[in-house]
Write a protein that holds these residues in place. Structure first.
Motif, PDB file in Angstrom:
ATOM      1  N   GLN A   1       0.817  -1.206   0.000  1.00 57.74           N
ATOM      2  CA  GLN A   1       0.000   0.000   0.000  1.00 57.74           C
ATOM      3  C   GLN A   1       0.857   1.265   0.000  1.00 57.74           C
ATOM      4  O   GLN A   1       0.466   2.284  -0.590  1.00 57.74           O
ATOM      5  CB  GLN A   1      -0.955  -0.026   1.192  1.00 57.74           C
ATOM      6  CG  GLN A   1      -2.026  -1.099   1.052  1.00 57.74           C
ATOM      7  CD  GLN A   1      -2.887  -1.244   2.289  1.00 57.74           C
ATOM      8  OE1 GLN A   1      -3.913  -0.578   2.426  1.00 57.74           O
ATOM      9  NE2 GLN A   1      -2.476  -2.118   3.192  1.00 57.74           N
ATOM     10  N   ARG A   2       2.009   1.225   0.632  1.00 56.57           N
ATOM     11  CA  ARG A   2       2.894   2.397   0.581  1.00 56.57           C
ATOM     12  C   ARG A   2       3.378   2.644  -0.842  1.00 56.57           C
ATOM     13  O   ARG A   2       3.476   3.794  -1.286  1.00 56.57           O
ATOM     14  CB  ARG A   2       4.071   2.216   1.537  1.00 56.57           C
ATOM     15  CG  ARG A   2       3.683   2.350   2.984  1.00 56.57           C
ATOM     16  CD  ARG A   2       4.853   2.597   3.895  1.00 56.57           C
ATOM     17  NE  ARG A   2       4.392   2.946   5.241  1.00 56.57           N
ATOM     18  CZ  ARG A   2       5.185   3.347   6.222  1.00 56.57           C
ATOM     19  NH1 ARG A   2       6.487   3.466   6.006  1.00 56.57           N
ATOM     20  NH2 ARG A   2       4.694   3.640   7.409  1.00 56.57           N
ATOM     21  N   TYR A   3       3.660   1.573  -1.554  1.00 59.23           N
ATOM     22  CA  TYR A   3       4.030   1.715  -2.972  1.00 59.23           C
ATOM     23  C   TYR A   3       2.862   2.296  -3.763  1.00 59.23           C
ATOM     24  O   TYR A   3       3.050   3.222  -4.573  1.00 59.23           O
ATOM     25  CB  TYR A   3       4.446   0.363  -3.547  1.00 59.23           C
ATOM     26  CG  TYR A   3       4.448   0.339  -5.051  1.00 59.23           C
ATOM     27  CD1 TYR A   3       5.451   0.980  -5.775  1.00 59.23           C
ATOM     28  CD2 TYR A   3       3.429  -0.306  -5.754  1.00 59.23           C
ATOM     29  CE1 TYR A   3       5.451   0.974  -7.162  1.00 59.23           C
ATOM     30  CE2 TYR A   3       3.420  -0.313  -7.139  1.00 59.23           C
ATOM     31  CZ  TYR A   3       4.425   0.327  -7.839  1.00 59.23           C
ATOM     32  OH  TYR A   3       4.412   0.329  -9.203  1.00 59.23           O
ATOM     33  N   GLU A   4       1.663   1.778  -3.530  1.00 61.76           N
ATOM     34  CA  GLU A   4       0.482   2.277  -4.249  1.00 61.76           C
ATOM     35  C   GLU A   4       0.232   3.753  -3.958  1.00 61.76           C
ATOM     36  O   GLU A   4      -0.050   4.541  -4.876  1.00 61.76           O
ATOM     37  CB  GLU A   4      -0.756   1.470  -3.841  1.00 61.76           C
ATOM     38  CG  GLU A   4      -0.831   0.084  -4.427  1.00 61.76           C
ATOM     39  CD  GLU A   4      -2.128  -0.613  -4.072  1.00 61.76           C
ATOM     40  OE1 GLU A   4      -2.640  -1.357  -4.901  1.00 61.76           O
ATOM     41  OE2 GLU A   4      -2.634  -0.389  -2.945  1.00 61.76           O
ATOM     42  N   TYR A   5       0.321   4.130  -2.696  1.00 62.79           N
ATOM     43  CA  TYR A   5       0.043   5.519  -2.324  1.00 62.79           C
ATOM     44  C   TYR A   5       1.102   6.463  -2.900  1.00 62.79           C
ATOM     45  O   TYR A   5       0.779   7.573  -3.339  1.00 62.79           O
ATOM     46  CB  TYR A   5      -0.002   5.657  -0.800  1.00 62.79           C
ATOM     47  CG  TYR A   5      -1.322   5.260  -0.180  1.00 62.79           C
ATOM     48  CD1 TYR A   5      -1.911   4.030  -0.452  1.00 62.79           C
ATOM     49  CD2 TYR A   5      -1.974   6.103   0.714  1.00 62.79           C
ATOM     50  CE1 TYR A   5      -3.104   3.654   0.123  1.00 62.79           C
ATOM     51  CE2 TYR A   5      -3.181   5.741   1.294  1.00 62.79           C
ATOM     52  CZ  TYR A   5      -3.738   4.507   1.006  1.00 62.79           C
ATOM     53  OH  TYR A   5      -4.928   4.140   1.576  1.00 62.79           O
ATOM     54  N   LEU A   6       2.361   6.026  -2.895  1.00 62.35           N
ATOM     55  CA  LEU A   6       3.419   6.862  -3.452  1.00 62.35           C
ATOM     56  C   LEU A   6       3.243   7.007  -4.961  1.00 62.35           C
ATOM     57  O   LEU A   6       3.425   8.100  -5.519  1.00 62.35           O
ATOM     58  CB  LEU A   6       4.781   6.264  -3.130  1.00 62.35           C
ATOM     59  CG  LEU A   6       6.000   7.069  -3.607  1.00 62.35           C
ATOM     60  CD1 LEU A   6       5.991   8.474  -3.003  1.00 62.35           C
ATOM     61  CD2 LEU A   6       7.291   6.342  -3.248  1.00 62.35           C
ATOM     62  N   ARG A   7       2.877   5.921  -5.618  1.00 57.78           N
ATOM     63  CA  ARG A   7       2.628   5.986  -7.061  1.00 57.78           C
ATOM     64  C   ARG A   7       1.463   6.926  -7.362  1.00 57.78           C
ATOM     65  O   ARG A   7       1.522   7.730  -8.307  1.00 57.78           O
ATOM     66  CB  ARG A   7       2.323   4.587  -7.604  1.00 57.78           C
ATOM     67  CG  ARG A   7       2.137   4.545  -9.117  1.00 57.78           C
ATOM     68  CD  ARG A   7       1.736   3.168  -9.582  1.00 57.78           C
ATOM     69  NE  ARG A   7       0.429   2.792  -9.069  1.00 57.78           N
ATOM     70  CZ  ARG A   7      -0.202   1.654  -9.391  1.00 57.78           C
ATOM     71  NH1 ARG A   7       0.396   0.783 -10.182  1.00 57.78           N
ATOM     72  NH2 ARG A   7      -1.387   1.383  -8.890  1.00 57.78           N
ATOM     73  N   ALA A   8       0.395   6.837  -6.556  1.00 53.74           N
ATOM     74  CA  ALA A   8      -0.751   7.723  -6.756  1.00 53.74           C
ATOM     75  C   ALA A   8      -0.363   9.179  -6.542  1.00 53.74           C
ATOM     76  O   ALA A   8      -0.809  10.073  -7.272  1.00 53.74           O
ATOM     77  CB  ALA A   8      -1.882   7.335  -5.805  1.00 53.74           C
ATOM     78  N   PHE A   9       0.497   9.426  -5.546  1.00 52.99           N
ATOM     79  CA  PHE A   9       0.929  10.795  -5.271  1.00 52.99           C
ATOM     80  C   PHE A   9       1.687  11.377  -6.458  1.00 52.99           C
ATOM     81  O   PHE A   9       1.426  12.505  -6.899  1.00 52.99           O
ATOM     82  CB  PHE A   9       1.814  10.814  -4.021  1.00 52.99           C
ATOM     83  CG  PHE A   9       2.419  12.159  -3.718  1.00 52.99           C
ATOM     84  CD1 PHE A   9       1.693  13.125  -3.041  1.00 52.99           C
ATOM     85  CD2 PHE A   9       3.720  12.466  -4.110  1.00 52.99           C
ATOM     86  CE1 PHE A   9       2.243  14.377  -2.768  1.00 52.99           C
ATOM     87  CE2 PHE A   9       4.279  13.701  -3.838  1.00 52.99           C
ATOM     88  CZ  PHE A   9       3.531  14.660  -3.157  1.00 52.99           C
ATOM     89  N   THR A  10       2.628  10.607  -7.004  1.00 53.52           N
ATOM     90  CA  THR A  10       3.410  11.109  -8.134  1.00 53.52           C
ATOM     91  C   THR A  10       2.539  11.263  -9.382  1.00 53.52           C
ATOM     92  O   THR A  10       2.690  12.231 -10.139  1.00 53.52           O
ATOM     93  CB  THR A  10       4.589  10.169  -8.428  1.00 53.52           C
ATOM     94  OG1 THR A  10       4.101   8.823  -8.620  1.00 53.52           O
ATOM     95  CG2 THR A  10       5.567  10.157  -7.277  1.00 53.52           C
ATOM     96  N   THR A  11       1.611  10.335  -9.585  1.00 57.52           N
ATOM     97  CA  THR A  11       0.716  10.424 -10.748  1.00 57.52           C
ATOM     98  C   THR A  11      -0.175  11.653 -10.669  1.00 57.52           C
ATOM     99  O   THR A  11      -0.320  12.403 -11.645  1.00 57.52           O
ATOM    100  CB  THR A  11      -0.145   9.161 -10.857  1.00 57.52           C
ATOM    101  OG1 THR A  11       0.695   8.004 -10.972  1.00 57.52           O
ATOM    102  CG2 THR A  11      -1.061   9.237 -12.074  1.00 57.52           C
TER     103      THR A  11
END
Length: 362
Positions: A198-208
């Motif tokens: 989930q940390r990977y998902e949230y970081l990816r969403a933030f950058t996107t």
């Protein structure tokens, strides 16, 4: 948009001092009906002056007696305090209200609790009607310029409120500030693995979403910790109680409202509005959360289908939502592909080898 309605109202007036919220009336409802027709400078220690906007932190809580006090303490520990910290208890059946009363010395009058020790803290107790409806009930009490919605299981990092004040003061066109969320899973057999995922998902969403914000097309702003101009939320009618993803749905209406009035729907995704949030720590709760998110996304797309491919809605209509439709259909493609493979394996569908060759050549 049309105004939010209530069936019961209790009116009371309060004085707005430096740390309390202006209230012209207090609405206490027995039922509520909601209708609605790059770089970041370091702002964590920015000074606050009279020119900066006033801020209310709004928390909707339901049966969060364990985590809610930590969330409130995190807000009260900020170097720059909000003008109001409003907690809306959504008819909790646990001991949330008792804990708040004892911990902060809350005294209730006219349906609203206040703390002599922390004058900016206010508690509104209401019947259970869901998060979005509770946020709307709280919005009716807010008179400050900016509203930060905060989940009861989410703790803001130091400097968050100072950053929000400075961002909105610096840019009158700014409508929303989104957070950098850090999911934290409670100890469990799959907790560490799910937390990393989930940390990977949230970081990816933030950058996107940071990239989409460059063309004013950010739609995903985590409602767990997000800052809005109050008059913007009022203009679009608040949050939709019928939506599964009220934070995503309200962003669609904000974009639509701004585009139709030649306003800039500017959204900033900031690393200085940082918070940790409680995340699913079992596979079952993780799947249920993602199923709700996907269902809510499809629900919002159907409701706002007039925006898909519409040039009047800018890049949101022409690109973001079109890609969203394709992405939403991907599970259907995957299931169809798996079904076709299964049929072929079990001999229910027979394709000559020459057909496979032609497909490969194409």
């Amino acid at each position: 948009t049309t105004a939010l309605h209530s069936t019961t109202a209790h009116q009371s007036s309060t004085v707005h001092q430096s740390s309390t919220v202006h209230q012209s009336s207090i609405v206490h409802q027995s039922s509520t009906v909601h209708q609605y027709s790059t770089a970041h400078p370091d702002l964590s220690s920015a000074p606050v002056d009279d020119a900066q906007p006033t801020v209310t932190v709004l928390i909707a809580a339901y049966n969060e007696s364990v985590l809610l006090p930590d969330t409130i303490d995190g807000v009260l520990a900020q170097s720059v305090q909000p003008d109001c910290l409003l907690v809306v208890d959504d008819g909790s059946s646990d001991d949330s209200l008792e804990i708040l009363t004892e911990r902060y010395g809350v005294v209730y009058q006219d349906g609203v609790g206040r703390s002599p020790t922390y004058p900016q803290l206010q508690i509104l107790a209401k019947h259970h009607s869901g998060k979005a409806d509770s946020l709307n009930a709280g919005l009716r009490l807010v008179q400050d310029d900016v509203v930060i919605t905060l989940d009861a299981d989410t703790q803001v990092k130091p400097g968050a409120i100072a950053a929000v004040r400075t961002y909105f003061a610096a840019d009158p066109q700014l409508k929303v500030v989104g957070p950098l969320l850090q999911p934290v899973c409670a100890p469990a057999s799959m907790g560490k693995g799910l937390q990393s995922l989930q940390r990977y998902e949230y970081l990816r969403a933030f950058t996107t979403q940071s990239a989409w914000s460059r063309i004013d097309s950010t739609l995903i702003v985590a409602g767990a910790c997000a800052a809005y101009r109050r008059d913007m939320l009022a203009a679009v009618g608040g949050f939709d109680p019928d939506s599964w993803v009220e934070d995503y749905e309200v962003m669609l209406r904000i974009h639509h409202y701004c585009r139709r009035r030649n306003l800039r729907p500017k959204v900033l995704v900031s690393p200085y509005l940082t918070a940790t949030t409680d995340a699913p720590n079992t596979l079952g709760t993780f799947i249920r959360q993602r199923r709700r998110w996907l269902g809510g996304f499809v629900q919002a797309l159907l409701h706002h289908r007039h925006m898909v491919g519409n040039p009047k809605d800018g890049a949101v209509g022409l690109a973001y939502l079109v890609l969203g439709v394709v992405d939403a259909c991907s599970p259907v493609y995957a299931i169809a592909s798996l079904a076709l493979i299964a049929f072929m394996v079990f001999g229910m569908v027979r394709l000559p080898l020459s057909d496979f060759a032609l497909v490969a050549l194409r």
